[in-house]
Design an enzyme around this catalytic site. Structure first.
Site, PDB file in Angstrom:
ATOM      1  N   GLU A  30       0.832  -1.094  -0.030  1.00 29.26           N
ATOM      2  CA  GLU A  30       0.038   0.028  -0.168  1.00 29.26           C
ATOM      3  C   GLU A  30       0.885   1.191  -0.008  1.00 29.26           C
ATOM      4  O   GLU A  30       0.539   2.338  -0.646  1.00 29.26           O
ATOM      5  CB  GLU A  30      -0.826  -0.223   1.358  1.00 29.26           C
ATOM      6  CG  GLU A  30      -1.645   1.056   1.458  1.00 29.26           C
ATOM      7  CD  GLU A  30      -2.985   1.147   2.338  1.00 29.26           C
ATOM      8  OE1 GLU A  30      -2.927  -0.032   2.847  1.00 29.26           O
ATOM      9  OE2 GLU A  30      -3.467   2.119   2.618  1.00 29.26           O
ATOM     10  N   GLY A  87      -1.059   5.914   6.556  1.00 29.22           N
ATOM     11  CA  GLY A  87      -0.105   5.785   7.435  1.00 29.22           C
ATOM     12  C   GLY A  87       0.345   7.076   7.424  1.00 29.22           C
ATOM     13  O   GLY A  87       1.154   7.354   6.470  1.00 29.22           O
TER      14      GLY A  87
HETATM   15  C1  LIG Z   1      -8.853  11.172   1.504  1.00 28.73           C
HETATM   16  C2  LIG Z   1      -8.518  10.258   2.549  1.00 28.73           C
HETATM   17  C3  LIG Z   1      -8.521   8.898   2.341  1.00 28.73           C
HETATM   18  C4  LIG Z   1      -8.388   7.936   3.197  1.00 28.73           C
HETATM   19  N1  LIG Z   1      -8.360   6.547   2.844  1.00 28.73           N
HETATM   20  C5  LIG Z   1      -8.475   5.622   3.660  1.00 28.73           C
HETATM   21  C6  LIG Z   1      -9.226   4.222   3.344  1.00 28.73           C
HETATM   22  O1  LIG Z   1      -9.628   4.172   2.228  1.00 28.73           O
HETATM   23  N2  LIG Z   1      -9.236   3.354   4.360  1.00 28.73           N
HETATM   24  C7  LIG Z   1      -8.987   3.674   5.825  1.00 28.73           C
HETATM   25  O2  LIG Z   1      -9.370   2.811   6.387  1.00 28.73           O
HETATM   26  N3  LIG Z   1      -8.616   4.740   5.849  1.00 28.73           N
HETATM   27  C8  LIG Z   1      -8.386   5.855   5.015  1.00 28.73           C
HETATM   28  N4  LIG Z   1      -8.003   7.073   5.292  1.00 28.73           N
HETATM   29  C9  LIG Z   1      -7.567   7.336   6.692  1.00 28.73           C
HETATM   30  C10 LIG Z   1      -6.265   7.657   7.134  1.00 28.73           C
HETATM   31  O3  LIG Z   1      -5.429   6.473   6.857  1.00 28.73           O
HETATM   32  C11 LIG Z   1      -6.183   8.162   8.364  1.00 28.73           C
HETATM   33  O4  LIG Z   1      -6.489   9.630   8.373  1.00 28.73           O
HETATM   34  C12 LIG Z   1      -4.556   8.380   8.755  1.00 28.73           C
HETATM   35  O5  LIG Z   1      -4.025   6.908   9.195  1.00 28.73           O
HETATM   36  C13 LIG Z   1      -4.469   9.251   9.958  1.00 28.73           C
HETATM   37  O6  LIG Z   1      -5.269   8.893  11.091  1.00 28.73           O
HETATM   38  P1  LIG Z   1      -6.230  10.059  11.608  1.00 28.73           P
HETATM   39  O7  LIG Z   1      -6.696  10.834  10.803  1.00 28.73           O
HETATM   40  O8  LIG Z   1      -7.053   9.468  12.755  1.00 28.73           O
HETATM   41  O9  LIG Z   1      -5.165  11.176  12.327  1.00 28.73           O
HETATM   42  P2  LIG Z   1      -4.485  10.956  13.928  1.00 28.73           P
HETATM   43  O10 LIG Z   1      -4.099   9.320  14.104  1.00 28.73           O
HETATM   44  O11 LIG Z   1      -5.286  11.407  14.976  1.00 28.73           O
HETATM   45  O12 LIG Z   1      -3.108  11.729  13.879  1.00 28.73           O
HETATM   46  C14 LIG Z   1      -3.258  13.148  13.868  1.00 28.73           C
HETATM   47  C15 LIG Z   1      -1.559  13.496  13.703  1.00 28.73           C
HETATM   48  O13 LIG Z   1      -1.077  13.147  14.893  1.00 28.73           O
HETATM   49  C16 LIG Z   1       0.359  12.468  14.664  1.00 28.73           C
HETATM   50  N5  LIG Z   1       0.435  11.142  15.434  1.00 28.73           N
HETATM   51  C17 LIG Z   1      -0.392  10.306  15.709  1.00 28.73           C
HETATM   52  N6  LIG Z   1       0.359   9.234  16.558  1.00 28.73           N
HETATM   53  C18 LIG Z   1       1.651   9.759  16.636  1.00 28.73           C
HETATM   54  C19 LIG Z   1       2.633   9.114  17.104  1.00 28.73           C
HETATM   55  N7  LIG Z   1       2.613   7.979  17.866  1.00 28.73           N
HETATM   56  N8  LIG Z   1       3.772   9.753  16.915  1.00 28.73           N
HETATM   57  C20 LIG Z   1       3.923  11.098  16.379  1.00 28.73           C
HETATM   58  N9  LIG Z   1       2.635  11.370  15.804  1.00 28.73           N
HETATM   59  C21 LIG Z   1       1.599  10.943  15.677  1.00 28.73           C
HETATM   60  C22 LIG Z   1      -0.167  12.128  13.276  1.00 28.73           C
HETATM   61  O14 LIG Z   1       0.920  11.984  12.478  1.00 28.73           O
HETATM   62  C23 LIG Z   1      -0.924  13.295  12.759  1.00 28.73           C
HETATM   63  O15 LIG Z   1      -0.179  14.133  12.231  1.00 28.73           O
HETATM   64  C24 LIG Z   1      -8.104   8.117   4.534  1.00 28.73           C
HETATM   65  C25 LIG Z   1      -7.856   9.439   4.748  1.00 28.73           C
HETATM   66  C26 LIG Z   1      -8.076  10.467   4.062  1.00 28.73           C
HETATM   67  C27 LIG Z   1      -7.951  11.996   4.651  1.00 28.73           C
END
Ligand SMILES: Cc1cc2nc3c(=O)[nH]c(=O)nc-3n(C[C@H](O)[C@H](O)[C@H](O)COP(=O)(O)OP(=O)(O)OC[C@H]3O[C@@H](n4cnc5c(N)ncnc54)[C@H](O)[C@@H]3O)c2cc1C
Length: 368
Positions: free
Chosen positions: A233, A355
């Protein structure tokens, strides 16, 4: 040959309607069926399951064609190189025969639902529950940000079959949405870019599926399956990055040759030349790195650390190069009628999904 065929198909069938899909904020089923009829779906699936018998290289070429033509929002790359492989690698013979041929025609459109409102980067926090009830699973929970969410009718859902066991209680279960009750699609989410690529909330309210829809021979393998598939991926996101980088450079070089200021083409300014010389060098380094990752992936499966490097570094580079290319367009770069404007909006999410780039650095750091 596949690349040329994909470009011809996308230029003839998809590019002319792209504005329409951007406005509708999704594609139509007809485009998927046409892509299937033209051999652009499931290129890496074995022929006996309706695919073309290729490898990731074939999927990469299709993803790169999408980027080069500027039709990045067509969600076939995710369907091909992310969703279908889960069924191929972990599905039973019966599951493969049931789902892959219809994925290859476009009758079934795939999605993978990992993310939840309370669980993004921290996938272990998934709350969607699948409880066994006789020969069925009863699924309850909600997902968000799911690509292809408005159109998908085959969704791989990341669930907890045993919440007590954390990651070891995670299982992947296939939901064929046309065949169940209790499944609802939420809003098609309003994004800043990738408009034509629908992204949705999904709700599962007592959705019942046969226990035979579990991927893998027993429950609790979901987390390991996800970890095994995430390198591909991430590599695919690298393909999207490098192909947009190459398109951004091509349209910008054309533009600076045409546009004049102070009586000469913008390209004649040394700043433009040096800037583009730098960007072309970086794009070349990116291309060599990406191709090397593909070769290694095909030979023996790319290791997760290098895949994380590719995802983070190529998408950071993509956002930087697209931004610099927009700058060389001046005010026109900010106008939606110029392709660089859409690239600027579309690029940003690449650092977030699959990710986040911060999570990629965590994974790389663990190898130090
Ligand atoms: C257009 C789009 C398409 C997507 N498509 C899919 C899909 O098809 N299927 C699916 O399952 N998901 C999908 N996603 C979801 C995407 O994978 C997640 O948005 C992403 O993994 C981040 O999770 P979150 O949004 O909850 O952010 P959060 O996990 O809340 O992160 C917020 C911030 O905190 C930081 N952060 C979090 N944990 C840590 C750490 N341990 N150390 C340092 N920094 C950290 C992150 O890097 C980020 O900057 C999609 C998202 C978008 C916007």
């Amino acid at each position: 040959m596949l690349y040329d065929m994909a470009v011809r198909f996308l230029e003839a069938e998809i590019a002319p309607r792209y504005e329409e899909f951007e406005k509708a904020e999704k594609f139509d089923r007809e485009s998927w069926l046409k892509a299937g009829a033209n051999g652009l779906l499931c290129a890496s699936m074995p022929e006996k399951y309706g695919g073309s018998g290729g490898t990731y290289a074939h999927e990469s070429v299709i993803a790169e064609a999408l980027g080069h033509v500027g039709t990045d929002g067509f969600g076939i790359a995710l369907h091909n190189a992310i969703v279908a492989p889960y069924i191929l690698h972990y599905g039973s013979e019966e599951q493969k025969r049931k789902w892959l041929p219809r994925m290859a025609t476009g009758e079934l459109i795939g999605a993978i639902a990992m993310t939840e409102p309370g669980a993004g980067s921290d996938l272990q926090g998934v709350k969607t529950r699948a409880e066994k009830d006789g020969n069925q699973y009863r699924i309850n929970g909600s997902k968000t940000f799911i690509t292809n969410g408005q159109l998908a009718n085959l969704i791989i859902v990341v669930t907890k079959t045993d919440p007590e066991k954390g990651a070891k209680g995670t299982s992947l279960i296939v939901v064929e949405t046309d065949e169940v009750e209790g499944f609802e699609r939420g809003r098609n989410l309003d994004k800043i870019g990738l408009k034509s690529n629908d992204t949705s909330e999904l709700f599962f309210n007592d959705v019942r599926v046969p226990t035979a829809n579990l991927l893998g021979s027993e429950e609790g393998q979901g987390f390991v399956q996800l970890m095994q598939q995430l390198p591909q991926e991430r590599l695919l996101i690298g393909a999207q990055a490098i192909s947009m980088i190459e398109r951004a450079l091509a349209v910008t070089i054309d533009y600076v040759k045409e546009r004049k200021a102070f009586g000469k083409p913008i390209l004649d300014f040394q700043n433009t030349q040096f800037k583009l010389a730098e960007l072309k060098t970086e794009a070349t380094v990116g291309r060599v790195f990406y191709d090397n990752c593909v070769a290694r992936h095909i030979e023996s499966g790319l290791d997760p650390v290098t895949a994380s490097m590719a995802k983070y570094w190529l998408t950071d580079l993509q956002c930087k190069i697209v931004d610099e290319c927009l700058q060389l367009h001046g005010g026109y770069g900010y106008m939606n009628e110029y392709p660089i404007a859409r690239m600027y909006r579309d690029a940003r999410v690449q650092k977030i999904y699959g990710g986040t780039n911060e999570i990629m650095k965590l994974l790389i750091a663990r190898s130090l």
